[in-house]
Design an enzyme around this catalytic site. Structure first.
Site, PDB file in Angstrom:
ATOM      1  N   ASN A  14     -41.036   3.617  42.268  1.00 45.36           N
ATOM      2  CA  ASN A  14     -41.277   4.289  43.520  1.00 45.36           C
ATOM      3  C   ASN A  14     -42.416   3.428  44.128  1.00 45.36           C
ATOM      4  O   ASN A  14     -43.484   3.200  43.388  1.00 45.36           O
ATOM      5  CB  ASN A  14     -41.544   5.797  43.389  1.00 45.36           C
ATOM      6  CG  ASN A  14     -41.675   6.432  44.755  1.00 45.36           C
ATOM      7  OD1 ASN A  14     -42.319   5.906  45.874  1.00 45.36           O
ATOM      8  ND2 ASN A  14     -41.363   7.596  44.887  1.00 45.36           N
ATOM      9  N   HIS A  73     -31.371  10.134  45.343  1.00 45.89           N
ATOM     10  CA  HIS A  73     -32.268   9.408  44.362  1.00 45.89           C
ATOM     11  C   HIS A  73     -33.045  10.773  43.783  1.00 45.89           C
ATOM     12  O   HIS A  73     -33.419  11.547  44.092  1.00 45.89           O
ATOM     13  CB  HIS A  73     -33.260   8.675  45.101  1.00 45.89           C
ATOM     14  CG  HIS A  73     -34.098   9.213  46.143  1.00 45.89           C
ATOM     15  ND1 HIS A  73     -33.449   9.358  47.515  1.00 45.89           N
ATOM     16  CD2 HIS A  73     -35.352   9.449  46.205  1.00 45.89           C
ATOM     17  CE1 HIS A  73     -34.459   9.905  48.182  1.00 45.89           C
ATOM     18  NE2 HIS A  73     -35.525  10.002  47.548  1.00 45.89           N
ATOM     19  N   HIS A  80     -35.954  11.740  41.210  1.00 47.85           N
ATOM     20  CA  HIS A  80     -37.536  11.204  40.766  1.00 47.85           C
ATOM     21  C   HIS A  80     -37.661  11.621  39.399  1.00 47.85           C
ATOM     22  O   HIS A  80     -37.375  12.636  38.764  1.00 47.85           O
ATOM     23  CB  HIS A  80     -38.484  12.034  41.589  1.00 47.85           C
ATOM     24  CG  HIS A  80     -38.506  11.641  42.947  1.00 47.85           C
ATOM     25  ND1 HIS A  80     -39.336  10.665  43.592  1.00 47.85           N
ATOM     26  CD2 HIS A  80     -37.681  11.926  44.148  1.00 47.85           C
ATOM     27  CE1 HIS A  80     -39.133  10.460  44.965  1.00 47.85           C
ATOM     28  NE2 HIS A  80     -38.185  11.293  45.309  1.00 47.85           N
TER      29      HIS A  80
END
Length: 189
Positions: A80, A150, A152
């Protein structure tokens, strides 16, 4: 403005547009790199797939440039750019799809396998005590890029929440992202 005990100026001598104004007791950590995130730089303006979507564009770049840690068959793991904690990465399907229910069985398996492998790599590299793992489905749920799913993977350590994010809205990261990427890629199971 109010008088500050250490200031040689009175409020009448300084106007708000005069430099930084009256000194205060706060130290500042400047993080100008975050302006790209705040201003939405490279954030897709539509829900369409293609070069306007960073998650569609990233796989076409070399791994080191894209911060890709590992490539699977149907998904990839990428750091990220705006991590909550050191080692924060995302598992992203190659296919431009917004909702988890739209994934194929192969994509679900690859997202799950890469998530498990990411946890193993992060534990090997940094001895994480735990993880926050999740997806924000839709803009209303907090997805920064809602059009491309997506997941995390955020490593956590006892005491990792300190005054910086709470008081200063700032994260202190001990390692540059390319160094973190190289370390995780080297230790990927």
């Amino acid at each position: 403005m109010t008088d500050h005990p250490d200031s040689p100026y009175t409020p009448q001598e300084l106007a708000p547009q005069d430099g930084v104004g009256v000194p205060d007791p706060f130290l500042r950590l400047w993080t100008p790199h975050r302006m790209a995130y705040i201003e939405g730089e490279n954030k897709p303006t539509s829900a369409e797939a293609g070069s306007g979507c960073p998650f569609c564009r990233i796989p076409s770049l070399p791994d080191a440039d894209a911060l890709i840690v590992h490539r699977g068959d149907a998904a990839y793991a990428v750091l990220n750019l705006y991590p909550y904690n050191p080692g924060h990465l995302m598992v992203v399907p190659y296919r431009h799809v917004a909702d988890y229910t739209e994934l194929t069985d192969a994509e679900v398996r690859d997202v799950a396998d890469l998530t498990r492998q990411a946890m193993q790599a992060i534990r090997t590299v940094s001895a994480a005590h735990g993880f926050n793992i999740g997806m924000n489905q839709g803009e209303i749920a907090g997805a920064g890029i809602a059009a491309h799913l997506h997941q995390h993977v955020v490593p956590r350590w006892a005491g990792d929440m300190n005054f910086m994010p709470v008081i200063a809205n700032t994260k202190v990261l001990p390692q540059l992202l390319p160094d973190t990427r190289a370390l995780l890629a080297k230790n990927w199971p």
